[in-house]
Write a protein that holds these residues in place. Structure first.
Motif, PDB file in Angstrom:
ATOM      1  N   LEU A   1       0.874  -9.608   9.521  1.00  0.00           N
ATOM      2  CA  LEU A   1       0.628 -10.303   8.252  1.00  0.00           C
ATOM      3  C   LEU A   1       1.267 -11.686   8.297  1.00  0.00           C
ATOM      4  CD1 LEU A   1       1.410  -7.361   5.812  1.00  0.00           C
ATOM      5  CD2 LEU A   1      -0.831  -8.282   6.367  1.00  0.00           C
TER       6      LEU A   1
ATOM      7  N   GLU B   1       0.350 -14.119   3.334  1.00  0.00           N
ATOM      8  CA  GLU B   1      -0.304 -12.860   2.933  1.00  0.00           C
ATOM      9  C   GLU B   1       0.650 -11.894   2.227  1.00  0.00           C
ATOM     10  OE1 GLU B   1      -3.840 -11.614   5.792  1.00  0.00           O
ATOM     11  OE2 GLU B   1      -2.033 -12.090   6.936  1.00  0.00           O
ATOM     12  N   PHE B   2       1.957 -12.070   2.379  1.00  0.00           N
ATOM     13  CA  PHE B   2       2.848 -11.111   1.710  1.00  0.00           C
ATOM     14  C   PHE B   2       3.915 -11.749   0.826  1.00  0.00           C
ATOM     15  CE2 PHE B   2       6.817 -11.417   4.130  1.00  0.00           C
ATOM     16  CZ  PHE B   2       6.411 -11.969   5.355  1.00  0.00           C
TER      17      PHE B   2
ATOM     18  N   ARG C   1       3.770 -12.016  -3.307  1.00  0.00           N
ATOM     19  CA  ARG C   1       2.691 -11.129  -3.790  1.00  0.00           C
ATOM     20  C   ARG C   1       3.269  -9.725  -4.035  1.00  0.00           C
ATOM     21  NH1 ARG C   1      -2.732 -12.154  -1.636  1.00  0.00           N
ATOM     22  NH2 ARG C   1      -2.857 -14.289  -0.874  1.00  0.00           N
TER      23      ARG C   1
ATOM     24  N   LYS D   1      -6.817   0.043  -0.840  1.00  0.00           N
ATOM     25  CA  LYS D   1      -6.329  -1.198  -0.205  1.00  0.00           C
ATOM     26  C   LYS D   1      -7.271  -2.364  -0.522  1.00  0.00           C
ATOM     27  CE  LYS D   1      -4.013   0.993   3.694  1.00  0.00           C
ATOM     28  NZ  LYS D   1      -4.024   1.230   5.135  1.00  0.00           N
ATOM     29  N   ARG D   2      -8.574  -2.092  -0.432  1.00  0.00           N
ATOM     30  CA  ARG D   2      -9.571  -3.128  -0.736  1.00  0.00           C
ATOM     31  C   ARG D   2      -9.316  -3.701  -2.133  1.00  0.00           C
ATOM     32  NH1 ARG D   2     -14.701  -1.625  -2.715  1.00  0.00           N
ATOM     33  NH2 ARG D   2     -14.317   0.532  -2.118  1.00  0.00           N
TER      34      ARG D   2
ATOM     35  N   TRP E   1      -5.935  -5.803  -2.155  1.00  0.00           N
ATOM     36  CA  TRP E   1      -6.125  -7.131  -1.531  1.00  0.00           C
ATOM     37  C   TRP E   1      -6.904  -8.047  -2.468  1.00  0.00           C
ATOM     38  CZ3 TRP E   1      -3.068  -8.596   2.027  1.00  0.00           C
ATOM     39  CH2 TRP E   1      -2.733  -7.817   3.141  1.00  0.00           C
TER      40      TRP E   1
ATOM     41  N   VAL F   1      -0.378  -6.751  -1.815  1.00  0.00           N
ATOM     42  CA  VAL F   1      -0.219  -6.371  -0.407  1.00  0.00           C
ATOM     43  C   VAL F   1      -0.159  -4.840  -0.343  1.00  0.00           C
ATOM     44  CG1 VAL F   1       1.184  -6.653   1.664  1.00  0.00           C
ATOM     45  CG2 VAL F   1       1.226  -8.410  -0.117  1.00  0.00           C
TER      46      VAL F   1
ATOM     47  N   ARG G   1      -6.911  -2.573  -7.825  1.00  0.00           N
ATOM     48  CA  ARG G   1      -6.877  -3.858  -8.534  1.00  0.00           C
ATOM     49  C   ARG G   1      -5.955  -3.768  -9.752  1.00  0.00           C
ATOM     50  NH1 ARG G   1     -12.430  -3.399  -7.553  1.00  0.00           N
ATOM     51  NH2 ARG G   1     -12.915  -2.869  -9.701  1.00  0.00           N
TER      52      ARG G   1
END
Ligand code: FES
Length: 573
Positions: free
Chosen positions: A33, A37-38, A41, A68-69, A72, A77, A239
């Motif tokens: 990562l 990306e992390f 977040r 996970k989708r 993201w 993360v 989400r």
């Protein structure tokens, strides 16, 4: 006012200066990562109770990818973390022995790692309550993704329900009314897909209770595991949890007395499993909310049973329930008995139910045409159960709900196994079968032995139900006139330990009574002579459990996990 990135819990690991923080960041880079990306977040722990030996969660590896989708997509993360996959059927002596183990594991995973929120992936009976208990004790925002029921069973043109039809046809096999060949064939039609038991058993009950409590997205409880709505729900949960972290919507802020009462009302109107009682009491105690057997009974008396499913009603199963309007249609029907202003992961329960409809009123009955006038479970007290006992009277024989008969006592399950089919067994249809040494300590782990099989001698008479009394639980898919959870249990010297063959036992469900009709002087002499049959174990989890577990009426949590100030956050050095 939403949280700022530097207020995230994970910022303590990744946002600071110094050698430790650099080391933490380098390990995230090691995972592939990038900083962007992390850092800054929300890190979402997806606690996944998948395993190769977990039939009900066979879709969870795939489903975790859907979560996970969603994470993201919402700017979080996702990190998937395996946890003990408590599976019914395989886990001995009882999965209930390990419910508190998984609760403790969930809490400690969350506390010790750089996580900001949790997605709890459970479903098979004990997993849901355990994950929720652990998440409450940890205090992070959390959302529950229930596994969903499996498809309906089918065999020779008939529907088959998990558990319920296993008990039913096994009794017929023992009575000689079906062949070994037919019994063997039936095995293949019982469990047709991934997902939890599709009767109104413990998994379906606890998923519905979690939704009524506000811990799932709307409708999540009844979506079949293999329906394409299920991965969509999982992604939506991914989400939503990211937003919950920014809103700091912890379970402590979400749960209150209204949420727990809603869960109990939903359980009772569903004709849900008796196992919901210790689970919901344990969940409430973790959250510092009042809940006891009397509250269950009071709610049960005012809520009609409207879910026409096995094992209470007709042959309908969870797939039918979903097509009939599912958990939203069911809860909307029950709305007059719910606190609609209770909070949920998504707003309020009332908002979650807006626009919900019912498409088959034979499956989800209206309140004025229930299949049973009150909730499915009654709480009993009396000289045989001073701290309480329960019966699922909606799935019992009406003619046995008021019954007095002589006891036939089995000292433990081995004794039952050895003597049940003895042609010389002194038993008649009026006998009350008693099983002891099956409670939280005695089992150990409170096994599901409470639907005692009937002796062959009785089956041969065409009789299919008798009054049975034990300190055990029974599966949510079970039925019959079975009095369960007798407290205090026999292994602790409760009155159940003092019953002798031939003593008269009186059951009166309308009056909520369970009495042992033996003189107090006789009982006092037996009590004085009583000694435990087995010593508690000294080592390992079982030893810890036996020394600290609460009785059935108090939820069977470990006394040191129940409540109190939260454990401190770890020092980051
Ligand atoms: Fe998993 Fe019944 S065995 S829910």
């Amino acid at each position: 006012m939403p949280k700022r990135p530097e207020e995230l819990r994970s910022h303590r690991w990744f946002g600071a200066e110094g050698m430790r923080a650099a080391n933490h960041r380098s390990r995230m880079l090691q995972l592939g990562l990038g900083h962007e990306e992390f850092q800054g977040r929300p890190v979402i722990g997806i606690v996944n109770t998948w395993s190769d030996l977990m039939h009900c969660h066979a879709h969870f590896r795939e489903r975790a990818q859907d979560v996970k989708r969603g994470v993201w997509a919402a700017g979080g993360v996702p990190v998937e973390i395996p946890a003990m996959a408590l599976r019914e059927v395989f886990q001995k002596p009882s999965t209930m022995l390990y419910r508190n183990f998984l609760a403790m594991e969930t809490e400690e995973i969350a506390r010790s790692l750089p996580l900001d929120g949790l997605v709890l992936m459970g479903g098979c009976d004990k997993t849901g309550p355990a994950l929720i208990m652990g998440a409450i004790s940890m205090g992070l925002p959390a959302i529950y993704v229930p596994a969903g029921p499996m498809l309906s069973g089918h065999w020779r043109g008939r529907k088959l329900g998990s558990g319920s039809d296993v008990w039913k046809y096994h009794a017929e096999l023992r009575a000689g009314t079906i062949t070994q060949q037919a019994w063997k064939e039936m095995e293949s039609g019982l469990s047709r897909s991934a997902g939890t038991c599709m009767t109104a058993g413990t998994a379906s009950t606890m998923a519905l209770a979690a939704e009524a409590m506000g811990l799932t997205l709307p409708g999540a409880a009844s979506i079949p595991a293999v329906d394409s709505a299920h991965p969509r729900m999982a992604a939506a949960a991914g989400r939503r949890i990211v937003a919950m972290v920014w809103e700091d919507l912890t379970l402590a802020r979400l749960l209150d007395q209204r949420s727990l009462d809603n869960a109990v009302a939903a359980t009772m109107a569903f004709g849900g499993s008796t196992n919901a009682i210790p689970h919901l009491i344990a969940i409430a105690r973790r959250a510092g909310i009042a809940m006891d057997l009397d509250r269950f009974d009071a709610i049960s008396r005012r809520v009609p049973l409207i879910a026409n499913l096995r094992p209470n009603g007709s042959t309908h199963l969870m797939e039918d329930f979903f097509y009939a309007g599912g958990s939203r249609g069911f809860l909307a029907t029950l709305a007059p008995h719910l606190a609609l202003d209770a909070r949920t992961v998504n707003g309020t329960l009332g908002a979650q139910l807006e626009g919900a409809e019912v498409f088959d009123r034979d499956v989800i009955r209206p309140l004025d045409n229930p299949i049973f006038p009150e909730g499915g479970v009654a709480v009993l007290r009396g000289s045989l159960a001073p701290d309480g006992a329960v019966i699922k009277h909606s799935a019992a024989s009406p003619g046995l709900l008021v019954h007095t008969g002589p006891a036939l006592v089995f000292e433990d399950y081995n004794d039952l196994d050895a003597r049940l089919d003895d042609p010389a067994l002194p038993v008649t249809p009026e006998t009350v079968l008693v099983l002891r040494e099956a409670g939280p300590v005695g089992g150990p782990g409170f096994p599901e032995w409470g639907m005692l099989p009937l002796p062959k001698k009785i089956l041969a008479l065409g009789v299919r139900d008798m009054v049975r009394v034990s300190d055990a639980r029974m599966s949510g898919t079970s039925y019959g006139t079975c009095v369960l959870h007798v407290a205090p249990e026999a292994a602790l010297g409760g009155p159940l330990a003092l019953v002798r063959d031939g003593d008269m036992i009186a059951l009166d469900v309308p009056k909520r009574r369970l009495d042992l009709l033996v003189d107090e002087a006789v009982l006092a002499a037996r009590r004085a002579a009583w000694a435990p049959r087995k010593a508690v174990q000294q080592r390992g989890w079982t030893g810890l459990y036996q020394r600290h577990v609460r009785q059935a009426d108090a939820g069977c949590d470990l006394d040191f996990l129940e409540r109190g100030a939260p454990s401190p956050e770890p020092e980051i050095h």
